[in-house]
Motif scaffolding. Structure first.
Motif, short mmCIF file in Angstrom:
data_model
loop_
_atom_site.label_atom_id
_atom_site.label_comp_id
_atom_site.label_asym_id
_atom_site.label_seq_id
_atom_site.Cartn_x
_atom_site.Cartn_y
_atom_site.Cartn_z
N SER A 136 0.80 -1.14 0.03
CA SER A 136 -0.11 0.06 -0.13
C SER A 136 0.94 1.37 0.01
CB SER A 136 -0.84 0.02 1.29
OG SER A 136 -1.60 1.14 1.23
N PRO A 137 0.54 1.94 -1.07
CA PRO A 137 1.41 3.51 -0.96
C PRO A 137 1.33 4.18 0.14
CG PRO A 137 -0.40 3.60 -2.62
CD PRO A 137 -0.31 1.97 -2.19
N LEU A 138 0.33 4.12 0.81
CA LEU A 138 -0.10 5.02 2.18
C LEU A 138 0.62 4.46 3.42
CD1 LEU A 138 -3.86 5.49 1.73
CD2 LEU A 138 -2.02 6.81 0.96
N GLY A 139 1.19 3.00 3.52
CA GLY A 139 1.84 2.76 4.52
C GLY A 139 3.21 2.22 4.34
N MET A 140 3.81 2.66 3.24
CA MET A 140 5.27 2.16 3.27
C MET A 140 6.16 3.02 4.43
SD MET A 140 5.49 0.49 0.58
CE MET A 140 4.79 0.00 -1.17
N SER A 141 7.16 2.05 4.79
CA SER A 141 8.06 2.30 6.02
C SER A 141 8.71 3.65 5.84
CB SER A 141 8.82 1.15 6.50
OG SER A 141 9.97 1.09 5.16
N ASP A 142 8.90 4.23 4.68
CA ASP A 142 9.80 5.50 4.40
C ASP A 142 8.95 6.78 4.71
OD1 ASP A 142 8.46 5.32 1.98
OD2 ASP A 142 10.14 4.94 0.73
N GLY A 143 7.97 6.41 4.70
CA GLY A 143 6.75 7.78 4.78
C GLY A 143 6.48 8.54 3.48
N ASN A 144 7.21 8.11 2.47
CA ASN A 144 6.97 8.79 1.31
C ASN A 144 5.74 8.78 0.32
OD1 ASN A 144 9.40 10.28 1.48
ND2 ASN A 144 10.73 8.38 0.70
N ILE A 145 4.59 9.03 1.27
CA ILE A 145 3.12 8.61 0.66
C ILE A 145 3.00 9.12 -0.85
CG2 ILE A 145 0.85 8.99 0.97
CD1 ILE A 145 1.26 9.29 3.89
N TYR A 146 3.27 10.43 -1.27
CA TYR A 146 2.98 11.06 -2.37
C TYR A 146 3.75 10.33 -3.42
CZ TYR A 146 -0.33 13.78 0.03
OH TYR A 146 -1.38 14.51 0.59
N GLN A 147 5.08 10.11 -3.43
CA GLN A 147 5.99 9.50 -4.35
C GLN A 147 5.45 8.10 -4.71
OE1 GLN A 147 6.71 11.27 -1.61
NE2 GLN A 147 8.80 12.06 -2.05
N HIS A 148 5.17 7.50 -3.56
CA HIS A 148 4.57 5.87 -3.85
C HIS A 148 3.27 5.92 -4.55
CE1 HIS A 148 7.88 3.82 -1.96
NE2 HIS A 148 7.61 4.68 -0.76
N LEU A 149 2.38 6.68 -3.90
CA LEU A 149 1.06 7.21 -4.75
C LEU A 149 1.33 7.42 -6.26
CD1 LEU A 149 -1.75 6.89 -4.10
CD2 LEU A 149 -1.88 9.37 -3.54
N GLN A 150 2.23 8.46 -6.51
CA GLN A 150 2.33 8.57 -7.95
C GLN A 150 2.84 7.43 -8.88
OE1 GLN A 150 5.70 11.62 -8.54
NE2 GLN A 150 4.82 11.93 -10.62
N ARG A 151 3.66 6.71 -8.04
CA ARG A 151 4.53 5.63 -8.91
C ARG A 151 3.19 4.35 -9.00
NH1 ARG A 151 7.88 4.35 -5.40
NH2 ARG A 151 9.58 5.92 -6.30
N THR A 152 2.32 4.29 -8.16
CA THR A 152 1.45 3.44 -8.20
C THR A 152 0.35 3.68 -9.33
OG1 THR A 152 1.36 2.52 -5.93
CG2 THR A 152 -0.49 2.09 -7.12
N ILE A 153 0.15 4.75 -9.40
CA ILE A 153 -1.09 5.37 -10.41
C ILE A 153 -0.33 5.26 -11.82
CG2 ILE A 153 -2.29 7.21 -11.09
CD1 ILE A 153 -2.63 8.02 -8.32
N VAL A 154 0.75 5.78 -11.92
CA VAL A 154 1.63 6.08 -13.10
C VAL A 154 1.86 4.50 -13.63
CG1 VAL A 154 3.80 6.57 -14.40
CG2 VAL A 154 2.63 8.23 -12.80
N SER A 155 2.25 3.75 -12.86
CA SER A 155 2.62 2.14 -13.32
C SER A 155 1.23 1.64 -13.90
CB SER A 155 3.10 1.50 -12.15
OG SER A 155 2.00 1.27 -11.04
N THR A 156 0.19 1.96 -13.50
CA THR A 156 -1.26 1.58 -13.81
C THR A 156 -1.66 2.13 -15.10
OG1 THR A 156 -1.52 0.77 -11.51
CG2 THR A 156 -3.43 0.70 -13.04
N LEU A 157 -1.44 3.53 -14.94
CA LEU A 157 -2.26 4.35 -16.05
C LEU A 157 -1.43 4.90 -16.87
CD1 LEU A 157 -5.01 5.86 -13.58
CD2 LEU A 157 -5.03 3.65 -14.93
N VAL A 158 -0.10 4.35 -16.95
CA VAL A 158 1.00 5.26 -17.80
C VAL A 158 0.58 5.44 -19.36
CG1 VAL A 158 2.24 2.95 -18.50
CG2 VAL A 158 3.39 5.20 -18.48
N PHE A 159 -0.31 4.47 -20.10
CA PHE A 159 -0.79 4.93 -21.03
C PHE A 159 -2.27 5.26 -21.41
CE2 PHE A 159 2.91 3.39 -23.03
CZ PHE A 159 3.54 2.29 -22.48
#
Length: 291
Positions: free
Chosen positions: A241-264
Motif C-alpha cells: 500500500s502506498p499509504l503505509g510504506m515504511s519510508d513515509g513517502n506517501i505521495y511519491q509511492h502514490l504517484q508511482r502506483t498510479i503511473v504504473s497502472t495508467l501510464v498509457f
C-alpha cells in the motif's frame, strides 16, 4: 471441557468486529486517499467482512458462550477445572469478586494494570450473576430465555495483560504497560454505567480518574505510536500500500502506483485521444494533459 473453553475463547475474541471498526477508522483518517483502490484498505475491509460469519453469526457464538457460563454458575461447577486455558478461572471465587468495590483514589492507581483487571473481573462476575438471576426469573415465569450476555472484553484484556506482565523489565515493557492501561481505562469508561449500577463505583470521582488517565496517556502514546506500529507492521512488499510504506513517502509511492497502472491512459477530448501526465505532491495528485 476443552471444547467449551475453545468456544468461550472464540466468542470472547470478537476481534473481527474490532478489525472492521479499525479499518474504517484508518480509511477515514487517510481522508480521500483512504478510499483509493491503490490504498488496499478497501480490500482489507471486504476480506474481513466474511470473517464475522465464517464460524457462525457473532451473536450466536456469544449466546453459546453465555449459556455455558450460566450452566456452570447454576450448577456450582468448579470454574478452574472447567477452564484449562484459564479464561474464566477467576470466577471460581465469584462471590468474593462480587463484594469488591473500587478503592482507587488517584489516576496512577486507576491506571494500574492489576487494578484494571480487578475491575473487569468484577464486571464479568456481576454480569454473569445478573444474567443467572434473570434466567431463573424467566424460567420460573415459564418463559424461554433466548438472550444472555457476558462481558467479552475481559478475556482480550487478560491475554494482553498476561503477555505484558510476563515480559522482562525493559523500556518496551513500559510502553506496552501504558498501552495496556490505555486499553483497560477505555473499557472501564465504556461500561461505566454498569459499574455504577452494580455498585462497584460509588461516586462520580471514580470514573473521572479513568477519564483523566486516558487524557494523560494520549500525549505519551502519541510519541510511541510510530514505534508500536513498526514493531508489528509487515514488510512493505506484504503490505503493498502506498499509504503505509515504511519510508513515509506517501505521495511519491502514490504517484508511482498510479503511473504504473495508467501510464498509457488517455482521455477523449474533441474526438481525439490525448495522452495525460500524472503528478503528485502534497496534498493531492493532478492529471495534466500532455502537450
Amino acid at each position: 471441557m476443552r471444547v467449551a473453553t475453545m468456544w468461550i475463547g472464540n466468542a470472547n475474541m470478537d476481534v473481527t468486529l474490532k478489525n472492521l471498526a479499525g479499518e474504517d477508522t484508518c480509511r477515514e483518517a487517510c481522508g480521500g486517499h483512504g478510499y483509493l483502490r491503490a490504498s488496499g484498505l478497501g480490500d482489507l475491509r471486504n476480506d474481513n467482512d466474511a470473517n464475522c460469519t465464517y464460524e457462525g453469526e457473532n451473536n450466536t457464538l456469544i449466546q453459546q458462550a453465555s449459556n455455558w457460563l450460566v450452566n456452570l454458575r447454576r450448577n456450582n461447577a468448579n470454574f478452574v477445572d472447567a477452564s484449562p486455558l484459564q479464561t474464566v478461572s477467576f470466577l471460581n471465587n465469584m462471590n468474593v469478586v462480587l463484594q469488591t468495590q473500587a478503592q482507587e483514589s488517584n489516576v496512577a492507581q486507576a491506571l494500574d494494570v492489576h487494578n484494571l483487571l480487578k475491575a473487569l473481573d468484577w464486571l464479568t462476575a456481576w454480569q454473569l450473576d445478573a444474567t443467572v438471576k434473570r434466567f431463573e426469573q424467566l424460567q420460573f415465569a415459564g418463559k424461554d430465555p433466548f438472550e444472555t450476555r457476558n462481558n467479552l472484553q475481559r478475556t482480550i484484556y487478560y491475554v494482553f495483560y498476561k503477555f505484558v506482565t510476563e515480559l522482562p523489565a525493559s523500556a518496551e515493557q513500559q510502553v506496552l504497560l501504558k498501552l495496556l492501561s490505555f486499553y483497560g481505562a477505555n473499557l472501564i469508561t465504556k461500561y461505566s454505567s454498569l459499574f455504577y449500577q452494580g455498585g462497584y463505583f460509588r461516586n462520580s470521582s471514580h470514573i473521572e480518574l479513568y477519564q483523566q488517565g486516558i487524557l494523560d496517556l494520549l500525549p505519551v502514546l502519541k510519541n510511541e505510536a510510530v514505534g508500536l506500529v513498526d514493531a508489528i507492521a509487515p514488510p512493505d512488499f506484504i503490505l503493498n500500500s502506498p499509504l503505509g510504506m515504511s519510508d513515509g513517502n506517501i505521495y511519491q509511492h502514490l504517484q508511482r502506483t498510479i503511473v504504473s497502472t495508467l501510464v498509457f491512459m488517455s482521455v477523449l477530448i474533441g474526438g481525439v485521444m490525448s495522452p495525460i501526465r500524472i503528478t503528485c505532491s502534497a496534498p493531492s495528485c493532478k492529471i495534466i494533459k500532455a502537450h
